[in-house]
Design an enzyme around this catalytic site. Sequence first.
Site, PDB file in Angstrom:
ATOM      1  CE  LYS A   1      41.808 142.155 -58.725  1.00 24.97           C
ATOM      2  NZ  LYS A   1      42.768 141.076 -59.403  1.00 24.97           N
TER       3      LYS A   1
HETATM    4  C1  LIG Z   1      44.198 140.281 -59.716  1.00 24.72           C
HETATM    5  C2  LIG Z   1      45.013 140.689 -60.890  1.00 24.72           C
HETATM    6  C3  LIG Z   1      45.093 139.597 -61.673  1.00 24.72           C
HETATM    7  C4  LIG Z   1      45.015 138.205 -61.189  1.00 24.72           C
HETATM    8  O1  LIG Z   1      43.712 137.825 -61.214  1.00 24.72           O
HETATM    9  P1  LIG Z   1      43.219 136.347 -60.747  1.00 24.72           P
HETATM   10  O2  LIG Z   1      41.808 136.415 -61.142  1.00 24.72           O
HETATM   11  O3  LIG Z   1      43.402 136.159 -59.248  1.00 24.72           O
HETATM   12  O4  LIG Z   1      43.860 135.273 -61.379  1.00 24.72           O
HETATM   13  C5  LIG Z   1      45.583 139.929 -62.665  1.00 24.72           C
HETATM   14  N1  LIG Z   1      46.272 141.200 -63.131  1.00 24.72           N
HETATM   15  C6  LIG Z   1      45.899 142.235 -62.070  1.00 24.72           C
HETATM   16  C7  LIG Z   1      46.557 143.364 -62.497  1.00 24.72           C
HETATM   17  C8  LIG Z   1      45.108 141.931 -61.034  1.00 24.72           C
HETATM   18  O5  LIG Z   1      45.365 142.777 -60.170  1.00 24.72           O
END
Ligand SMILES: *Cc1c(COP(=O)(O)O)cnc(C)c1O
Length: 402
Positions: free
Chosen positions: A199
Amino acid sequence: MIKDIKVEYNSKTYKKRKKFLGFGAPYIGEEEIREVVDTIRSGWWTTGPKTHQFEEEFKNYVGSKHAIAVNSATAGLHTSLTSLGIGPGDEVITTPLTFVASANVIIHCGAKPVFADVEKDTWNIDPREIEKKITKKTRAILPVHLHGRPCRMDEIMSLAKKHKLFVVEDAAHAVEAIQKGKKVGSIGHLTAFSFYVTKNVATGEGGMITTNIKRLVDKASVLRLHGLSRDAWKRYSKTGFSLYEAVVPGYKYNLTDIASSLGLHQLRRVEKNLKIRKQIWDAYSKNLSNEPLLTLPSPIESGDRHAMHLFAVLLDLKNIKVARNEFVDMLIKENIGSGVHFSPVHTQPIYRKMFGYKKGDFPIAEFVGERIVSLPIAANLTEKDVKDVVLAVKKVLRKVSK
Ligand SMILES: *Cc1c(COP(=O)(O)O)cnc(C)c1O
């Protein structure tokens, strides 16, 4: 600087890239490494002063009144829904075109995920479809800012107001996003961000909840750490002993100071990294806009800012000889890693089994989900990487064209 790249494809001069370009590696600086080492030496590894500092800086960046660090966006969404008292018998409306986590958390609460189809051009949840899905059981709307493009929050908030619903935003892709001049994270009742390794702000695993509502902060902070009353993480500090009490059966969702050490510096670099991703975005847009077999992301509305977490294109399957997955495989053979964000949630086996969803239920999400491919977009890509991606895409398109 990745600027004004112009790439011409020529089958005779095309050379396959030598080293595989992975999809989504984090951008790490010496600052992060020093901070982590400092934290390890300090002996305070789990939630403590650095997490507190990270929360302060995060809420200032987002412009929300409060920020609560958690160990993933999934944890953040789950905690948010639980803080609102959402449980069995309730319905939460979300988009089918998202990562499964966005809908799984609704099931974790014992509630039912109800999907509303997406818009053809933005691929985000369509406010008109949301309104059609509102019933007496609906308690909340869970919009997802797909790829970093902000949802129509102004319309979603007024729908919520009209029907007395809560809005919990999945901003896993959207740390930097702005809608109609308002920063994502300061709009809905609660917003969850992800610091998963791929991210825009990365801590390996991690997340943050933001809100402007004091009552919800108190609930979420208690739920995040076993349901213990007051700042339980302070119970070993020098400010004095205080015996905690368990007030709800909470979760183990707190963020470590080791992760926050990474997050502090990642956050300080967030605007700089977005500028680099924008250059890559612009280079892809310019060099792929003349490819008839691709649909590029639609323009960004005025007053909005796209967080540009993912650059996704749609393949014109009618005029291509292969399916999307094969196209992704062919890019891998050219040493380019790409991704699929996302295959619609309602078509996943467990969603069909639990709720009877089936193919055809959300035609736009399915149309996009069958055609979508994300190209690499990360602050550590070089100009050469970006050129290689464009060339490989052009090569594969010529190979698969009918
Ligand atoms: C990555 C992601 C999540 C989950 O994030 P985590 O921190 O891994 O729990 C939720 N929603 C979307 C759209 C994502 O891309």
